[in-house]
Design a protein around this motif. Structure first.
Motif, PDB file in Angstrom:
ATOM      1  N   LEU A 205       0.804  -1.215   0.000  1.00 18.73           N
ATOM      2  CA  LEU A 205       0.000   0.000   0.000  1.00 18.73           C
ATOM      3  C   LEU A 205       0.837   1.265   0.000  1.00 18.73           C
ATOM      4  O   LEU A 205       0.406   2.303  -0.518  1.00 18.73           O
ATOM      5  N   ASP A 206       2.031   1.210   0.594  1.00 20.83           N
ATOM      6  CA  ASP A 206       2.853   2.414   0.651  1.00 20.83           C
ATOM      7  C   ASP A 206       3.997   2.426  -0.369  1.00 20.83           C
ATOM      8  O   ASP A 206       4.687   3.438  -0.496  1.00 20.83           O
ATOM      9  N   HIS A 207       4.195   1.334  -1.116  1.00 15.20           N
ATOM     10  CA  HIS A 207       5.277   1.292  -2.109  1.00 15.20           C
ATOM     11  C   HIS A 207       4.796   1.098  -3.548  1.00 15.20           C
ATOM     12  O   HIS A 207       5.503   1.449  -4.484  1.00 15.20           O
ATOM     13  N   ASP A 208       3.614   0.515  -3.727  1.00 17.18           N
ATOM     14  CA  ASP A 208       3.101   0.218  -5.066  1.00 17.18           C
ATOM     15  C   ASP A 208       2.216   1.356  -5.564  1.00 17.18           C
ATOM     16  O   ASP A 208       1.110   1.556  -5.051  1.00 17.18           O
ATOM     17  N   PRO A 209       2.658   2.116  -6.579  1.00  9.39           N
ATOM     18  CA  PRO A 209       1.854   3.249  -7.059  1.00  9.39           C
ATOM     19  C   PRO A 209       0.528   2.838  -7.681  1.00  9.39           C
ATOM     20  O   PRO A 209      -0.398   3.643  -7.763  1.00  9.39           O
ATOM     21  N   ASP A 210       0.402   1.574  -8.107  1.00  9.54           N
ATOM     22  CA  ASP A 210      -0.828   1.129  -8.743  1.00  9.54           C
ATOM     23  C   ASP A 210      -1.983   0.931  -7.760  1.00  9.54           C
ATOM     24  O   ASP A 210      -3.111   0.666  -8.173  1.00  9.54           O
ATOM     25  N   LEU A 211      -1.699   1.056  -6.465  1.00  9.04           N
ATOM     26  CA  LEU A 211      -2.764   0.990  -5.463  1.00  9.04           C
ATOM     27  C   LEU A 211      -2.986   2.332  -4.774  1.00  9.04           C
ATOM     28  O   LEU A 211      -3.818   2.443  -3.888  1.00  9.04           O
ATOM     29  N   GLN A 212      -2.249   3.334  -5.210  1.00  9.24           N
ATOM     30  CA  GLN A 212      -2.300   4.634  -4.532  1.00  9.24           C
ATOM     31  C   GLN A 212      -3.160   5.621  -5.326  1.00  9.24           C
ATOM     32  O   GLN A 212      -2.660   6.454  -6.076  1.00  9.24           O
ATOM     33  N   HIS A 213      -4.486   5.466  -5.147  1.00  9.05           N
ATOM     34  CA  HIS A 213      -5.444   6.284  -5.893  1.00  9.05           C
ATOM     35  C   HIS A 213      -6.295   7.157  -4.970  1.00  9.05           C
ATOM     36  O   HIS A 213      -7.395   7.575  -5.334  1.00  9.05           O
ATOM     37  N   ILE A 214      -5.787   7.417  -3.778  1.00 14.18           N
ATOM     38  CA  ILE A 214      -6.445   8.359  -2.881  1.00 14.18           C
ATOM     39  C   ILE A 214      -6.450   9.732  -3.548  1.00 14.18           C
ATOM     40  O   ILE A 214      -5.447  10.135  -4.129  1.00 14.18           O
ATOM     41  N   PRO A 215      -7.552  10.492  -3.521  1.00 14.69           N
ATOM     42  CA  PRO A 215      -8.775  10.292  -2.732  1.00 14.69           C
ATOM     43  C   PRO A 215      -9.901   9.569  -3.465  1.00 14.69           C
ATOM     44  O   PRO A 215     -11.011   9.496  -2.943  1.00 14.69           O
ATOM     45  N   VAL A 216      -9.649   9.036  -4.666  1.00 16.42           N
ATOM     46  CA  VAL A 216     -10.742   8.477  -5.462  1.00 16.42           C
ATOM     47  C   VAL A 216     -11.070   7.044  -5.061  1.00 16.42           C
ATOM     48  O   VAL A 216     -12.234   6.687  -4.849  1.00 16.42           O
ATOM     49  N   ASN A 225      -5.431   5.493   7.372  1.00 21.29           N
ATOM     50  CA  ASN A 225      -4.491   5.983   8.385  1.00 21.29           C
ATOM     51  C   ASN A 225      -3.559   7.059   7.846  1.00 21.29           C
ATOM     52  O   ASN A 225      -2.568   7.409   8.492  1.00 21.29           O
ATOM     53  N   SER A 226      -3.868   7.546   6.633  1.00 20.70           N
ATOM     54  CA  SER A 226      -3.050   8.596   6.006  1.00 20.70           C
ATOM     55  C   SER A 226      -1.576   8.195   5.945  1.00 20.70           C
ATOM     56  O   SER A 226      -0.686   8.931   6.388  1.00 20.70           O
ATOM     57  N   ILE A 227      -1.321   7.012   5.393  1.00 21.89           N
ATOM     58  CA  ILE A 227       0.054   6.532   5.301  1.00 21.89           C
ATOM     59  C   ILE A 227       0.810   7.303   4.220  1.00 21.89           C
ATOM     60  O   ILE A 227       0.208   7.913   3.343  1.00 21.89           O
ATOM     61  N   THR A 228       2.114   7.260   4.295  1.00 20.89           N
ATOM     62  CA  THR A 228       2.960   7.995   3.351  1.00 20.89           C
ATOM     63  C   THR A 228       3.328   7.115   2.168  1.00 20.89           C
ATOM     64  O   THR A 228       3.755   5.974   2.343  1.00 20.89           O
ATOM     65  N   SER A 229       3.155   7.641   0.975  1.00 21.79           N
ATOM     66  CA  SER A 229       3.575   6.939  -0.229  1.00 21.79           C
ATOM     67  C   SER A 229       5.090   7.041  -0.366  1.00 21.79           C
ATOM     68  O   SER A 229       5.633   8.139  -0.543  1.00 21.79           O
ATOM     69  N   CYS A 230       5.759   5.910  -0.259  1.00 22.09           N
ATOM     70  CA  CYS A 230       7.212   5.905  -0.427  1.00 22.09           C
ATOM     71  C   CYS A 230       7.597   6.109  -1.883  1.00 22.09           C
ATOM     72  O   CYS A 230       8.738   6.465  -2.174  1.00 22.09           O
ATOM     73  N   PHE A 231       6.663   5.886  -2.793  1.00 27.80           N
ATOM     74  CA  PHE A 231       6.943   6.089  -4.215  1.00 27.80           C
ATOM     75  C   PHE A 231       6.865   7.566  -4.581  1.00 27.80           C
ATOM     76  O   PHE A 231       7.772   8.116  -5.199  1.00 27.80           O
ATOM     77  N   TYR A 232       5.782   8.220  -4.183  1.00 25.02           N
ATOM     78  CA  TYR A 232       5.608   9.632  -4.517  1.00 25.02           C
ATOM     79  C   TYR A 232       6.224  10.562  -3.480  1.00 25.02           C
ATOM     80  O   TYR A 232       6.382  11.764  -3.727  1.00 25.02           O
ATOM     81  N   GLY A 233       6.551  10.026  -2.303  1.00 27.41           N
ATOM     82  CA  GLY A 233       7.167  10.840  -1.268  1.00 27.41           C
ATOM     83  C   GLY A 233       6.229  11.836  -0.636  1.00 27.41           C
ATOM     84  O   GLY A 233       6.641  12.929  -0.242  1.00 27.41           O
ATOM     85  N   ARG A 234       4.951  11.477  -0.517  1.00 26.16           N
ATOM     86  CA  ARG A 234       3.989  12.381   0.116  1.00 26.16           C
ATOM     87  C   ARG A 234       2.934  11.565   0.855  1.00 26.16           C
ATOM     88  O   ARG A 234       2.731  10.384   0.583  1.00 26.16           O
ATOM     89  N   GLU A 235       2.280  12.232   1.788  1.00 23.45           N
ATOM     90  CA  GLU A 235       1.245  11.569   2.581  1.00 23.45           C
ATOM     91  C   GLU A 235      -0.037  11.431   1.772  1.00 23.45           C
ATOM     92  O   GLU A 235      -0.460  12.361   1.093  1.00 23.45           O
ATOM     93  N   MET A 236      -0.630  10.246   1.834  1.00 26.48           N
ATOM     94  CA  MET A 236      -1.932  10.020   1.202  1.00 26.48           C
ATOM     95  C   MET A 236      -3.000  10.302   2.268  1.00 26.48           C
ATOM     96  O   MET A 236      -3.373   9.425   3.041  1.00 26.48           O
ATOM     97  N   THR A 237      -3.436  11.533   2.306  1.00 24.69           N
ATOM     98  CA  THR A 237      -4.286  12.014   3.387  1.00 24.69           C
ATOM     99  C   THR A 237      -5.716  11.515   3.263  1.00 24.69           C
ATOM    100  O   THR A 237      -6.364  11.681   2.226  1.00 24.69           O
ATOM    101  N   PHE A 238      -6.203  10.915   4.333  1.00 25.91           N
ATOM    102  CA  PHE A 238      -7.607  10.510   4.402  1.00 25.91           C
ATOM    103  C   PHE A 238      -8.370  11.616   5.122  1.00 25.91           C
ATOM    104  O   PHE A 238      -8.497  11.633   6.343  1.00 25.91           O
ATOM    105  N   ASP A 239      -8.859  12.565   4.344  1.00 23.13           N
ATOM    106  CA  ASP A 239      -9.573  13.696   4.925  1.00 23.13           C
ATOM    107  C   ASP A 239     -11.060  13.577   4.621  1.00 23.13           C
ATOM    108  O   ASP A 239     -11.537  12.542   4.138  1.00 23.13           O
ATOM    109  N   SER A 240     -11.791  14.617   4.888  1.00 23.51           N
ATOM    110  CA  SER A 240     -13.248  14.575   4.708  1.00 23.51           C
ATOM    111  C   SER A 240     -13.644  14.394   3.241  1.00 23.51           C
ATOM    112  O   SER A 240     -14.610  13.692   2.925  1.00 23.51           O
ATOM    113  N   VAL A 241     -12.892  15.017   2.333  1.00 17.73           N
ATOM    114  CA  VAL A 241     -13.177  14.858   0.899  1.00 17.73           C
ATOM    115  C   VAL A 241     -12.937  13.415   0.474  1.00 17.73           C
ATOM    116  O   VAL A 241     -13.744  12.802  -0.245  1.00 17.73           O
TER     117      VAL A 241
END
Length: 447
Positions: A205-216, A225-241
């Protein structure tokens, strides 16, 4: 002579896992690839992702036999002291060696030639239909044929990126640029960047970009849990949107796939114009310019704006079938959080993939990727060999009590929607603290 060898432990090897100090082990020999990382043909992502550990299985999967001769220049003089090879890895290496002896990696068949001829024929039909017909129905069919053309062209780009489908590396690179950049508008450089990471960290979930489609999309509540993408180097924020969108992802899945191509266009442009160190940047940009010349020009030849929108949307919607295929292979498979481990290569690939069962006459439609597990284990294996090795791979999975999942196209869609719905229901959990979203609360608490 054995007593004179120098050894490092697995724990000592793990310390060399960052840029400027990057060591790996292959068959118990330790190599320093700190300087090689900038020249590595597969980019820096694979080396950084597996740094500080044994990478024998990944090396075997991705490199031809000729690559072994280049390793000595990186040898540190150290051997790995306490690394134990798993029984699964032993069998995997034997199987890869057997396939190589049989020449399966070299027997490519004529699939690429037939596909290229088909793409050429489809392109001719599309251009002829747009320019010579005044029928709205013909223009609609042409848009759909263009989507089919993009699907088949993408398979050629995929194959040429994994193994040499042409007679020389130069022709192979030209094929990649033509099939990817020029015909589909998707940069082969972007594809290599993301695809290599996907293969090496399949369903992390944090290394494979093909599963990192937050927020969609979110395939697991772990992403909440708003984990950090090690591929993109940014937090995948789980916010209200994100909560609002994910709560209905099992309904929006297919509509979003119909326009998912827009995201690939955007990702291509961001890579080529915003990221440093892109291999063959100028050539990739040239290919993209070719696409953005012929495609808008072709669309402009249609008689009205309504037909132009119809044509573009039809082509995007048909290409959505391919996006659907890609997600079916992984969305409902096992996921995990963390760094991929070089010693569980086989286990991670079996856990994170799902095959699509189909008759042989439908192989052209899936481009070989219906045998997703076989492809992940042996990415250099030509697509025409995947059906042949499938029973062997299934038997090996059964021997080691590992999953081998093969579902029909319909069943795979049902499984994927089920995964998305499960995560959507968990996203609606009001006890999970996120910033308030009045729209979400209005829909879900007051109807």
């Amino acid at each position: 002579m054995e007593a004179e060898k120098k050894y490092v432990t697995v724990e000592e090897l793990k310390k060399h896992n960052k840029p400027g100090d990057l060591w790996i082990s292959i068959q118990n020999k330790v190599y320093d690839v700190s300087d090689w990382i900038k020249d590595h043909p597969g980019g820096d992502t694979p080396l950084l992702g597996l740094a500080g550990q044994d990478v024998t299985d990944a090396f075997i999967a991705y490199h031809p036999g000729t690559a072994w001769q280049y390793l000595d220049r990186f040898f540190t003089g150290y051997y790995l002291k306490d690394f134990k090879i798993s029984e699964v890895s032993k069998d995997y290496r034997k199987l890869a060696s057997e396939f190589a002896k049989q020449g399966l990696f070299e027997k490519k068949g004529h699939g690429t030639m037939y596909t290229l001829l088909g793409v050429t024929f489809l392109f001719s039909l599309v251009v002829y239909g747009v320019l010579r017909s005044e029928s709205v129905l013909v223009h609609l069919v042409c848009g759909m044929l263009l989507g089919l053309l993009w699907i088949q062209s993408a398979y050629v780009g995929h194959d040429s990126g994994h193994y040499q489908v042409m007679s020389s590396p130069v022709f192979n690179k030209v094929t990649q640029i033509l099939a990817g950049n020029c015909l589909t508008g998707i940069s082969i450089a972007w594809w290599k960047w993301t695809h290599n990471a996907h293969h090496l960290a399949c369903n992390s979930l944090d290394h494979d970009p093909d599963l990192q489609h937050i927020p969609v999309f979110a395939v697991s509540s772990e992403l909440f849990n708003s984990i950090t993408s090690c591929f993109y180097g940014r937090e995948m924020t789980f916010d209200s949107v994100c909560r609002f969108l994910v709560s209905y992802q099992h309904w929006t899945y297919y509509p979003i796939l119909c326009v998912a191509r827009v995201n690939l266009f955007v990702q291509t442009l961001l890579l080529l114009f915003a990221r440093k160190g892109v291999p063959n940047r100028a050539l990739n940009i040239l290919g993209i310019l070719v696409f953005w010349t012929w495609f808008p020009l072709l669309v402009s030849c249609l008689p009205s704006w309504s037909e132009r929108v119809m044509f573009v949307m039809a082509s995007f919607a048909v290409t959505g079938i391919q996006h659907n295929q890609f997600t079916l292979n992984h969305f409902s498979a096992d996921v995990y959080v963390g760094h991929p481990n070089g010693n569980d290569w086989f286990e991670k690939q079996t856990g994170g993939t799902l095959d699509i069962s189909c008759p042989p006459w439908m192989d052209w439609f899936f481009g070989g990727l219906q045998f997703q597990l076989e492809h992940h284990l042996f990415p250099r294996l030509p697509r025409c060999q995947l059906r042949k090795v499938s029973p062997i791979v299934e038997a090996l999975c059964e021997k080691h009590k590992l999953p081998y999942r093969s579902l029909s196209f319909l069943a795979a869609n049902v499984s994927t929607i089920g995964t998305l719905r499960t995560a959507a229901m968990e996203a609606r959990d009001l006890t999970r603290p996120v910033p308030k979203n009045l729209v979400w609360e209005a829909v879900n608490t007051h109807g």
